[in-house]
Scaffold this motif. Structure first.
Motif, PDB file in Angstrom:
ATOM      1  N   ASN A  30     -67.346  29.061 -11.076  1.00  0.00           N
ATOM      2  CA  ASN A  30     -67.896  27.685 -11.498  1.00  0.00           C
ATOM      3  C   ASN A  30     -67.076  26.703 -12.054  1.00  0.00           C
ATOM      4  O   ASN A  30     -67.396  25.594 -11.855  1.00  0.00           O
ATOM      5  CB  ASN A  30     -69.237  27.799 -12.096  1.00  0.00           C
ATOM      6  N   THR A  31     -65.685  26.979 -12.547  1.00  0.00           N
ATOM      7  CA  THR A  31     -64.977  26.257 -13.076  1.00  0.00           C
ATOM      8  C   THR A  31     -63.444  26.247 -12.635  1.00  0.00           C
ATOM      9  O   THR A  31     -62.443  25.710 -13.411  1.00  0.00           O
ATOM     10  CB  THR A  31     -65.047  26.175 -14.670  1.00  0.00           C
ATOM     11  N   ASN A  32     -63.350  26.774 -11.332  1.00  0.00           N
ATOM     12  CA  ASN A  32     -61.875  27.054 -10.750  1.00  0.00           C
ATOM     13  C   ASN A  32     -60.969  27.607 -11.796  1.00  0.00           C
ATOM     14  O   ASN A  32     -59.720  27.041 -11.830  1.00  0.00           O
ATOM     15  CB  ASN A  32     -61.611  25.405 -10.161  1.00  0.00           C
ATOM     16  N   GLU A  33     -61.259  28.346 -12.516  1.00  0.00           N
ATOM     17  CA  GLU A  33     -60.286  29.074 -13.290  1.00  0.00           C
ATOM     18  C   GLU A  33     -59.559  30.125 -12.427  1.00  0.00           C
ATOM     19  O   GLU A  33     -59.944  30.432 -11.308  1.00  0.00           O
ATOM     20  CB  GLU A  33     -60.866  29.756 -14.531  1.00  0.00           C
ATOM     21  N   ASN A  34     -58.520  30.777 -12.952  1.00  0.00           N
ATOM     22  CA  ASN A  34     -57.786  31.830 -12.318  1.00  0.00           C
ATOM     23  C   ASN A  34     -58.269  33.188 -12.509  1.00  0.00           C
ATOM     24  O   ASN A  34     -58.590  33.528 -13.770  1.00  0.00           O
ATOM     25  CB  ASN A  34     -56.100  31.537 -12.662  1.00  0.00           C
ATOM     26  N   PRO A  35     -58.409  33.801 -11.549  1.00  0.00           N
ATOM     27  CA  PRO A  35     -59.137  35.227 -11.957  1.00  0.00           C
ATOM     28  C   PRO A  35     -58.259  36.153 -12.489  1.00  0.00           C
ATOM     29  O   PRO A  35     -58.612  37.350 -12.899  1.00  0.00           O
ATOM     30  CB  PRO A  35     -59.717  35.821 -10.413  1.00  0.00           C
ATOM     31  N   TYR A  36     -57.098  35.844 -12.308  1.00  0.00           N
ATOM     32  CA  TYR A  36     -55.877  36.855 -12.789  1.00  0.00           C
ATOM     33  C   TYR A  36     -55.483  36.203 -14.242  1.00  0.00           C
ATOM     34  O   TYR A  36     -55.340  35.073 -14.686  1.00  0.00           O
ATOM     35  CB  TYR A  36     -54.764  36.910 -12.053  1.00  0.00           C
ATOM     36  N   PRO A  37     -54.917  37.022 -15.147  1.00  0.00           N
ATOM     37  CA  PRO A  37     -54.574  36.882 -16.684  1.00  0.00           C
ATOM     38  C   PRO A  37     -53.182  35.811 -16.294  1.00  0.00           C
ATOM     39  O   PRO A  37     -52.378  36.137 -15.311  1.00  0.00           O
ATOM     40  CB  PRO A  37     -54.052  37.962 -17.249  1.00  0.00           C
ATOM     41  N   PRO A  38     -52.595  35.340 -17.377  1.00  0.00           N
ATOM     42  CA  PRO A  38     -51.408  34.632 -17.383  1.00  0.00           C
ATOM     43  C   PRO A  38     -50.087  35.809 -17.537  1.00  0.00           C
ATOM     44  O   PRO A  38     -50.583  37.057 -17.551  1.00  0.00           O
ATOM     45  CB  PRO A  38     -51.418  34.071 -18.701  1.00  0.00           C
ATOM     46  N   SER A  39     -49.053  35.527 -16.978  1.00  0.00           N
ATOM     47  CA  SER A  39     -47.934  36.482 -17.242  1.00  0.00           C
ATOM     48  C   SER A  39     -47.874  37.054 -18.729  1.00  0.00           C
ATOM     49  O   SER A  39     -48.110  36.277 -19.718  1.00  0.00           O
ATOM     50  CB  SER A  39     -46.698  35.524 -17.099  1.00  0.00           C
ATOM     51  N   PRO A  40     -47.503  38.327 -18.691  1.00  0.00           N
ATOM     52  CA  PRO A  40     -47.241  38.884 -20.072  1.00  0.00           C
ATOM     53  C   PRO A  40     -46.264  38.233 -20.786  1.00  0.00           C
ATOM     54  O   PRO A  40     -46.245  38.396 -22.088  1.00  0.00           O
ATOM     55  CB  PRO A  40     -46.809  40.470 -19.632  1.00  0.00           C
TER      56      PRO A  40
END
Ligand SMILES: Cc1ncc(COP(=O)(O)O)c(C=O)c1O
Length: 359
Positions: A30-40
């Motif tokens: 619902n808020t267009n966040e990325n489903p993947y985490p940021p770079s380590p």
């Protein structure tokens, strides 16, 4: 107690952010966040900045975020003096309204677009006129060829995800030399063409971007404006009259590291784009009409089912999508692209809801 309020507060219609659900394992689309985490590397950079005892936090951060600007400048092949940094692109946009878009003639933006624009216009008392999208939700830049105090467009547009070709944006910028054209590129990395390529030719162009979507850092609040140094100077003058340290130390370190890991960024965008196309196929197979999208979201309607009811039924299953109760779009759902697994849960739930639907 509203008698203590300033006049402007009585007139405000605040923006309503998407729900941040309390459910333990929501499918949050619902808020267009990325489903993947940021770079380590982002996590490492935050730890490094923090130090063992958090000693760096005693000191104010760099008010100009120079290292971050230099890193981003190198990434885009521009100069650090062409970059302004703010606490999320929402703040960058807010400062832009004050610094560059408040004039006697009205600011122009689409009738269906990011709903923060009218909110800022009212807060900062900027006169504005909306220009209607066509029935397929396309923007026609020739419709903006009227006297104005500025033009503001997202590319791709929100909440539709529909992109505009760079040639159209260039036509608009080339013709609109008496005021600034702001292109809000929050979603550009998912398939549209950035107007950064035009910066060296047009001093009336400001491009706004964010690390919230394609670099998985919505929680860090970092946004940018790219433009001629004279435009950046205007933004800095307003910023330094409001809050000279908009970006904390951890945010500056995190965003810098995110730009240093280009491979991670490209890979995560590619995965989101592939999932978007797969989800669009799944929704179409269920009978949805899906607007062509170059963003990490899909804007879709179904002839047979009321959108608000569908959003509610999904919510009962801890699946969150966005519904806007607004003219022309109240039968649409805006669905952020999740992982394939999340998209499959959504599609299965829709199938189930359709099976048992009582409108
Ligand atoms: C079109 C558009 N612009 C700007 C933003 C603000 O992004 P942020 O403040 O997280 O950088 C959003 C957020 O959803 C958006 O949809």
């Amino acid at each position: 107690m509203s008698r203590y309020w300033s006049d402007v507060v009585h007139r405000l219609t605040p923006y309503v952010p998407g729900e941040q659900p309390a459910a333990a394992h929501p499918v949050k689309l619902n808020t267009n966040e990325n489903p993947y985490p940021p770079s380590p590397r982002v996590v490492e950079a935050i730890r490094r900045e923090l130090g063992d005892a958090g000693e760096s936090l005693r000191r104010y951060p760099d008010p100009t975020a120079l290292k971050l600007r230099e890193t981003v400048a190198a990434h885009h092949g521009i100069r650090a003096e062409q970059i302004f940094v703010g606490n999320g692109s929402d703040e960058v946009l807010a400062l832009t309204f004050q610094a560059l878009l408040k004039h006697d003639k009205p600011l122009l933006f689409p009738d269906i677009t990011y709903s923060f624009y009218p909110t800022y216009a009212r807060l900062f008392e900027v006169d504005y006129t909306t220009i209607a999208l066509d029935d397929s939700f396309a923007i026609h830049v020739d419709d903006y060829a009227t006297p104005n105090g500025g033009v503001l467009l997202p590319n791709p547009n929100a909440p539709t995800g529909r992109p505009l070709p760079l040639a159209d944006i260039e036509r608009l910028v080339a013709r609109n030399t008496d005021s600034v054209v702001v292109i809000d590129e929050a979603y550009v990395d998912f398939g549209a063409e950035s107007a950064i390529a035009l910066l060296d030719r047009y001093s009336n162009l400001l491009v706004v971007q964010t690390v919230s979507k394609s670099r998985s850092l919505a929680g860090m609040r970092v946004g940018f404006a790219f433009g001629h140094p004279a435009l950046i100077d205007a933004l800095n003058r307003v910023k330094d009259s409001f809050n000279s340290y908009p970006l904390d130390r951890l945010a500056q370190a995190a965003a810098t590291a995110a730009y240093e890991d280009d491979a991670w960024f490209r890979d995560s965008c590619a995965k989101v784009i592939a999932s978007r196309e797969r989800l669009a196929g799944g929704l179409t197979a269920l009978g949805f009409e899906v607007v062509p999208s170059a963003a990490n979201l899909l804007f879709a309607r179904h002839e047979g089912y009321d959108a608000a009811t569908l959003a509610l039924r999904l919510r009962e299953r801890d699946i969150f999508v966005r519904h806007f109760k607004a003219p022309r779009i109240d039968q649409h759902l805006r669905i952020s692209v999740g992982t394939d697994a999340e998209c499959d849960i959504l599609l299965a739930a829709l199938r189930d809801i359709f099976g048992a639907y009582i409108g």
